[in-house]
Design a protein around this motif. Sequence first.
Motif, mmCIF file in Angstrom:
data_model
loop_
_atom_site.group_PDB
_atom_site.id
_atom_site.type_symbol
_atom_site.label_atom_id
_atom_site.label_comp_id
_atom_site.label_asym_id
_atom_site.label_seq_id
_atom_site.Cartn_x
_atom_site.Cartn_y
_atom_site.Cartn_z
ATOM 1 N N TRP A 195 2.212 7.372 22.946
ATOM 2 C CA TRP A 195 2.890 7.750 21.708
ATOM 3 C C TRP A 195 4.093 6.819 21.543
ATOM 4 C CZ3 TRP A 195 1.040 11.090 18.200
ATOM 5 C CH2 TRP A 195 0.055 11.988 18.612
ATOM 6 N N GLU B 64 7.288 5.757 15.182
ATOM 7 C CA GLU B 64 6.625 5.162 14.017
ATOM 8 C C GLU B 64 7.317 3.916 13.492
ATOM 9 O OE1 GLU B 64 4.162 8.493 11.532
ATOM 10 O OE2 GLU B 64 6.033 7.766 10.711
ATOM 11 N N GLU C 269 -3.854 1.675 16.475
ATOM 12 C CA GLU C 269 -3.450 3.021 16.075
ATOM 13 C C GLU C 269 -4.640 3.959 16.222
ATOM 14 O OE1 GLU C 269 -0.978 3.627 12.543
ATOM 15 O OE2 GLU C 269 -0.940 1.438 12.378
ATOM 16 N N GLY D 214 -4.700 6.930 14.726
ATOM 17 C CA GLY D 214 -4.784 7.760 13.533
ATOM 18 C C GLY D 214 -4.166 9.139 13.692
ATOM 19 N N MET D 215 -3.404 9.340 14.743
ATOM 20 C CA MET D 215 -2.737 10.626 14.955
ATOM 21 C C MET D 215 -1.227 10.438 14.925
ATOM 22 S SD MET D 215 -5.069 12.265 17.988
ATOM 23 C CE MET D 215 -4.078 13.737 18.074
ATOM 24 N N ARG D 216 -0.551 11.413 14.324
ATOM 25 C CA ARG D 216 0.903 11.393 14.266
ATOM 26 C C ARG D 216 1.430 12.757 14.699
ATOM 27 N NH1 ARG D 216 -0.551 7.383 11.579
ATOM 28 N NH2 ARG D 216 0.704 5.713 10.777
ATOM 29 N N ARG D 217 2.671 12.744 15.190
ATOM 30 C CA ARG D 217 3.340 13.994 15.544
ATOM 31 C C ARG D 217 4.820 13.820 15.281
ATOM 32 N NH1 ARG D 217 3.142 13.972 22.222
ATOM 33 N NH2 ARG D 217 4.662 12.293 22.509
ATOM 34 N N GLU D 218 5.515 14.941 15.209
ATOM 35 C CA GLU D 218 6.963 14.917 15.044
ATOM 36 C C GLU D 218 7.590 15.694 16.190
ATOM 37 O OE1 GLU D 218 8.011 16.308 11.149
ATOM 38 O OE2 GLU D 218 7.476 14.391 10.236
ATOM 39 N N PRO E 110 9.403 10.979 14.270
ATOM 40 C CA PRO E 110 7.961 10.802 14.055
ATOM 41 C C PRO E 110 7.381 9.752 15.008
ATOM 42 C CG PRO E 110 9.189 9.675 12.335
ATOM 43 C CD PRO E 110 10.197 10.347 13.222
ATOM 44 N N GLU E 111 6.235 10.098 15.602
ATOM 45 C CA GLU E 111 5.549 9.177 16.504
ATOM 46 C C GLU E 111 4.099 9.012 16.068
ATOM 47 O OE1 GLU E 111 7.509 9.473 20.863
ATOM 48 O OE2 GLU E 111 6.112 11.084 20.370
ATOM 49 N N GLN E 112 3.522 7.889 16.445
ATOM 50 C CA GLN E 112 2.097 7.677 16.218
ATOM 51 C C GLN E 112 1.446 7.353 17.556
ATOM 52 O OE1 GLN E 112 2.791 4.556 13.348
ATOM 53 N NE2 GLN E 112 1.891 3.040 14.708
ATOM 54 N N TRP F 72 -1.158 5.413 19.956
ATOM 55 C CA TRP F 72 -1.806 4.115 20.128
ATOM 56 C C TRP F 72 -2.755 4.222 21.308
ATOM 57 C CZ3 TRP F 72 -0.820 -0.175 17.068
ATOM 58 C CH2 TRP F 72 0.192 0.000 16.121
#
Length: 174
Positions: free
Chosen positions: A128, A131, A147, A149-153, A162-164, A166
Amino acid sequence: MSAPASPADTVRAARPGDEAAIAQIQIASWVSALGERLGPRRQTAFDPVAVEAGWHQAIVEPPSEGHQVFVALGDEGEVCGFVACAPPKDLIALEVSPDRRRRGHGSRLLAAAADHMRAHGAETMRLWALEKDRVRVDFLRMAGFAEAGMRRELDGPGITIPEQLWHTDLTPEA
């Protein structure tokens, strides 16, 4: 016969006593990446004692046999980066001191992490990342990550972070 590696070429398992440097690097990296979002609290947003205690615990009593923290050493043998592995596929953290980037430390840490993860049966590796951390995004892309395709806060010190996700393939190419 090849020349012996200099300390700058060294990645080793973290050991007790490394946690202060690891915490300092992590906080400096967070402050660098989050920058203006932290506002005037930039230098006081994170508790260095708590961060250091967490890394001490990870080094001396990892949550599983496979968990491992590695450190990269600078020219004088000082800790200048780290990676924390949680097999079968997660990197918990990958940081290089902001003033020591672009010297190969991150690549060496990532290679050590990939070797460790493969030794524990991993076929993929994921991480993670913030972003808006352009330096990290560029590094991960160059290292073969994509990526997921998943994100979280995450809840941060008075802000949302916010993170994405990898990921990269660790299996040998056919």
